[in-house]
Design a protein around this motif. Sequence first.
Motif, PDB file in Angstrom:
ATOM      1  N   VAL B  99       0.847  -1.203   0.000  1.00 42.67           N
ATOM      2  CA  VAL B  99       0.000   0.000   0.000  1.00 42.67           C
ATOM      3  C   VAL B  99       0.878   1.247   0.000  1.00 42.67           C
ATOM      4  O   VAL B  99       0.645   2.201  -0.756  1.00 42.67           O
ATOM      5  CB  VAL B  99      -0.941   0.004   1.234  1.00 42.67           C
ATOM      6  CG1 VAL B  99      -1.646   1.351   1.369  1.00 42.67           C
ATOM      7  CG2 VAL B  99      -1.969  -1.108   1.120  1.00 42.67           C
ATOM      8  N   ALA B 100       1.931   1.247   0.838  1.00 45.95           N
ATOM      9  CA  ALA B 100       2.837   2.403   0.934  1.00 45.95           C
ATOM     10  C   ALA B 100       3.553   2.658  -0.392  1.00 45.95           C
ATOM     11  O   ALA B 100       3.858   3.801  -0.740  1.00 45.95           O
ATOM     12  CB  ALA B 100       3.853   2.170   2.049  1.00 45.95           C
ATOM     13  N   ARG B 101       3.811   1.595  -1.125  1.00 44.49           N
ATOM     14  CA  ARG B 101       4.476   1.724  -2.428  1.00 44.49           C
ATOM     15  C   ARG B 101       3.509   2.132  -3.538  1.00 44.49           C
ATOM     16  O   ARG B 101       3.922   2.420  -4.655  1.00 44.49           O
ATOM     17  CB  ARG B 101       5.099   0.387  -2.831  1.00 44.49           C
ATOM     18  CG  ARG B 101       6.403   0.066  -2.140  1.00 44.49           C
ATOM     19  CD  ARG B 101       6.861  -1.298  -2.616  1.00 44.49           C
ATOM     20  NE  ARG B 101       8.177  -1.651  -2.113  1.00 44.49           N
ATOM     21  CZ  ARG B 101       8.689  -2.871  -2.205  1.00 44.49           C
ATOM     22  NH1 ARG B 101       7.984  -3.833  -2.778  1.00 44.49           N
ATOM     23  NH2 ARG B 101       9.880  -3.134  -1.738  1.00 44.49           N
ATOM     24  N   GLY B 102       2.219   2.083  -3.221  1.00 48.41           N
ATOM     25  CA  GLY B 102       1.208   2.355  -4.239  1.00 48.41           C
ATOM     26  C   GLY B 102       1.109   1.201  -5.224  1.00 48.41           C
ATOM     27  O   GLY B 102       0.657   1.378  -6.360  1.00 48.41           O
ATOM     28  N   ALA B 103       1.546   0.012  -4.787  1.00 46.88           N
ATOM     29  CA  ALA B 103       1.553  -1.153  -5.669  1.00 46.88           C
ATOM     30  C   ALA B 103       0.321  -2.029  -5.432  1.00 46.88           C
ATOM     31  O   ALA B 103      -0.444  -1.803  -4.495  1.00 46.88           O
ATOM     32  CB  ALA B 103       2.825  -1.953  -5.437  1.00 46.88           C
ATOM     33  N   ASP B 104       0.173  -3.025  -6.293  1.00 49.69           N
ATOM     34  CA  ASP B 104      -0.933  -3.980  -6.178  1.00 49.69           C
ATOM     35  C   ASP B 104      -0.796  -4.759  -4.860  1.00 49.69           C
ATOM     36  O   ASP B 104       0.278  -5.281  -4.557  1.00 49.69           O
ATOM     37  CB  ASP B 104      -0.878  -4.930  -7.382  1.00 49.69           C
ATOM     38  CG  ASP B 104      -2.023  -5.931  -7.376  1.00 49.69           C
ATOM     39  OD1 ASP B 104      -2.967  -5.752  -6.581  1.00 49.69           O
ATOM     40  OD2 ASP B 104      -1.960  -6.885  -8.172  1.00 49.69           O
ATOM     41  N   THR B 105      -1.864  -4.834  -4.092  1.00 45.45           N
ATOM     42  CA  THR B 105      -1.810  -5.523  -2.790  1.00 45.45           C
ATOM     43  C   THR B 105      -2.029  -7.035  -2.915  1.00 45.45           C
ATOM     44  O   THR B 105      -1.960  -7.758  -1.922  1.00 45.45           O
ATOM     45  CB  THR B 105      -2.863  -4.954  -1.818  1.00 45.45           C
ATOM     46  OG1 THR B 105      -4.139  -5.052  -2.435  1.00 45.45           O
ATOM     47  CG2 THR B 105      -2.560  -3.515  -1.464  1.00 45.45           C
ATOM     48  N   SER B 106      -2.282  -7.506  -4.127  1.00 47.58           N
ATOM     49  CA  SER B 106      -2.457  -8.947  -4.341  1.00 47.58           C
ATOM     50  C   SER B 106      -1.101  -9.657  -4.308  1.00 47.58           C
ATOM     51  O   SER B 106      -0.117  -9.108  -4.829  1.00 47.58           O
ATOM     52  CB  SER B 106      -3.117  -9.172  -5.708  1.00 47.58           C
ATOM     53  OG  SER B 106      -3.437 -10.515  -5.880  1.00 47.58           O
ATOM     54  N   PRO B 107      -0.936 -10.818  -3.688  1.00 47.19           N
ATOM     55  CA  PRO B 107      -1.982 -11.662  -3.108  1.00 47.19           C
ATOM     56  C   PRO B 107      -2.140 -11.471  -1.606  1.00 47.19           C
ATOM     57  O   PRO B 107      -2.865 -12.232  -0.971  1.00 47.19           O
ATOM     58  CB  PRO B 107      -1.450 -13.058  -3.404  1.00 47.19           C
ATOM     59  CG  PRO B 107       0.029 -12.923  -3.212  1.00 47.19           C
ATOM     60  CD  PRO B 107       0.358 -11.534  -3.724  1.00 47.19           C
ATOM     61  N   TYR B 108      -1.455 -10.436  -1.035  1.00 44.94           N
ATOM     62  CA  TYR B 108      -1.467 -10.299   0.432  1.00 44.94           C
ATOM     63  C   TYR B 108      -2.855  -9.979   0.979  1.00 44.94           C
ATOM     64  O   TYR B 108      -3.234 -10.477   2.047  1.00 44.94           O
ATOM     65  CB  TYR B 108      -0.440  -9.240   0.861  1.00 44.94           C
ATOM     66  CG  TYR B 108       0.918  -9.527   0.288  1.00 44.94           C
ATOM     67  CD1 TYR B 108       1.636 -10.653   0.689  1.00 44.94           C
ATOM     68  CD2 TYR B 108       1.477  -8.709  -0.694  1.00 44.94           C
ATOM     69  CE1 TYR B 108       2.869 -10.946   0.131  1.00 44.94           C
ATOM     70  CE2 TYR B 108       2.724  -8.993  -1.244  1.00 44.94           C
ATOM     71  CZ  TYR B 108       3.404 -10.116  -0.837  1.00 44.94           C
ATOM     72  OH  TYR B 108       4.616 -10.420  -1.377  1.00 44.94           O
ATOM     73  N   ALA B 109      -3.610  -9.142   0.254  1.00 41.86           N
ATOM     74  CA  ALA B 109      -4.968  -8.808   0.700  1.00 41.86           C
ATOM     75  C   ALA B 109      -5.827 -10.073   0.735  1.00 41.86           C
ATOM     76  O   ALA B 109      -6.554 -10.318   1.714  1.00 41.86           O
ATOM     77  CB  ALA B 109      -5.585  -7.768  -0.234  1.00 41.86           C
ATOM     78  N   GLU B 110      -5.728 -10.889  -0.310  1.00 42.24           N
ATOM     79  CA  GLU B 110      -6.524 -12.124  -0.378  1.00 42.24           C
ATOM     80  C   GLU B 110      -6.105 -13.105   0.720  1.00 42.24           C
ATOM     81  O   GLU B 110      -6.953 -13.733   1.372  1.00 42.24           O
ATOM     82  CB  GLU B 110      -6.364 -12.795  -1.744  1.00 42.24           C
ATOM     83  CG  GLU B 110      -7.021 -12.036  -2.887  1.00 42.24           C
ATOM     84  CD  GLU B 110      -6.130 -10.947  -3.467  1.00 42.24           C
ATOM     85  OE1 GLU B 110      -5.102 -10.607  -2.844  1.00 42.24           O
ATOM     86  OE2 GLU B 110      -6.457 -10.435  -4.545  1.00 42.24           O
ATOM     87  N   LEU B 111      -4.794 -13.229   0.934  1.00 41.19           N
ATOM     88  CA  LEU B 111      -4.308 -14.147   1.978  1.00 41.19           C
ATOM     89  C   LEU B 111      -4.774 -13.700   3.363  1.00 41.19           C
ATOM     90  O   LEU B 111      -5.193 -14.511   4.190  1.00 41.19           O
ATOM     91  CB  LEU B 111      -2.773 -14.229   1.944  1.00 41.19           C
ATOM     92  CG  LEU B 111      -2.176 -14.985   0.755  1.00 41.19           C
ATOM     93  CD1 LEU B 111      -0.652 -14.824   0.743  1.00 41.19           C
ATOM     94  CD2 LEU B 111      -2.538 -16.464   0.823  1.00 41.19           C
ATOM     95  N   GLY B 112      -4.724 -12.377   3.592  1.00 37.45           N
ATOM     96  CA  GLY B 112      -5.197 -11.841   4.879  1.00 37.45           C
ATOM     97  C   GLY B 112      -6.681 -12.093   5.057  1.00 37.45           C
ATOM     98  O   GLY B 112      -7.132 -12.464   6.158  1.00 37.45           O
ATOM     99  N   ALA B 113      -7.454 -11.926   3.978  1.00 43.11           N
ATOM    100  CA  ALA B 113      -8.898 -12.150   4.043  1.00 43.11           C
ATOM    101  C   ALA B 113      -9.194 -13.623   4.344  1.00 43.11           C
ATOM    102  O   ALA B 113     -10.066 -13.943   5.167  1.00 43.11           O
ATOM    103  CB  ALA B 113      -9.558 -11.730   2.729  1.00 43.11           C
ATOM    104  N   ILE B 114      -8.461 -14.521   3.687  1.00 42.04           N
ATOM    105  CA  ILE B 114      -8.659 -15.961   3.933  1.00 42.04           C
ATOM    106  C   ILE B 114      -8.369 -16.281   5.403  1.00 42.04           C
ATOM    107  O   ILE B 114      -9.127 -16.994   6.062  1.00 42.04           O
ATOM    108  CB  ILE B 114      -7.746 -16.805   3.007  1.00 42.04           C
ATOM    109  CG1 ILE B 114      -8.248 -16.733   1.567  1.00 42.04           C
ATOM    110  CG2 ILE B 114      -7.695 -18.259   3.470  1.00 42.04           C
ATOM    111  CD1 ILE B 114      -7.280 -17.308   0.551  1.00 42.04           C
TER     112      ILE B 114
END
Lengths: 63, 130
Positions: B99-114
Amino acid sequence: MKNVVRALRTQADISQAALAEAMGVSRQTINSIETGRYLPSLPLAIALARYFETTVEETFFDA
Amino acid sequence: MHDVKATLHTLYVPGVAILIGIAYFVAGLVGDDTRFGVIGLALMTAVAGAWVVLARYSETVKGLMDRKDERIRGIDKDASLFAGWILIVAVIGAFVVQVARGADTSPYAELGAIGGVAYIGAVIVLRLRR
């Protein structure tokens, strides 16, 4: 919490391995219980007390 | 019957290792990377073999395999919990960095959600059972 498992076992003249086999646990677990590093579950504490024909309260007690 | 159950428990860890190896092998074949598949299968088969051999010399490894010992099961549970916490910290940390880099948060967002959904589901199921 303290216990007298080692004293009961030596009185009964059985090895840690034999007691472990009778209780269905590893020898390391018996050793950990005797040294007070591991507090057994209630079923195992009851099984130990019954094995030595005593009570849980007499086998395990507050220091 | 009890012996069959004990044997199945003993084969659980090496069996899972070999199944993972087969999954690597199939993925390698499907992805046209046979080398990865063969090395993956060989590696996981070696891991399974090492577990079986180590179980003859280590009471802890044997305990992790046959699951009979309550103390070893407790150690396994606490170790899994610790590894899970490390994984959660790593996933959240990587998500924040992305998020700080302004980059794609995938797959970390999905892994966190799981992870979050799995935790809530486990709490609900365990609460109903205990």
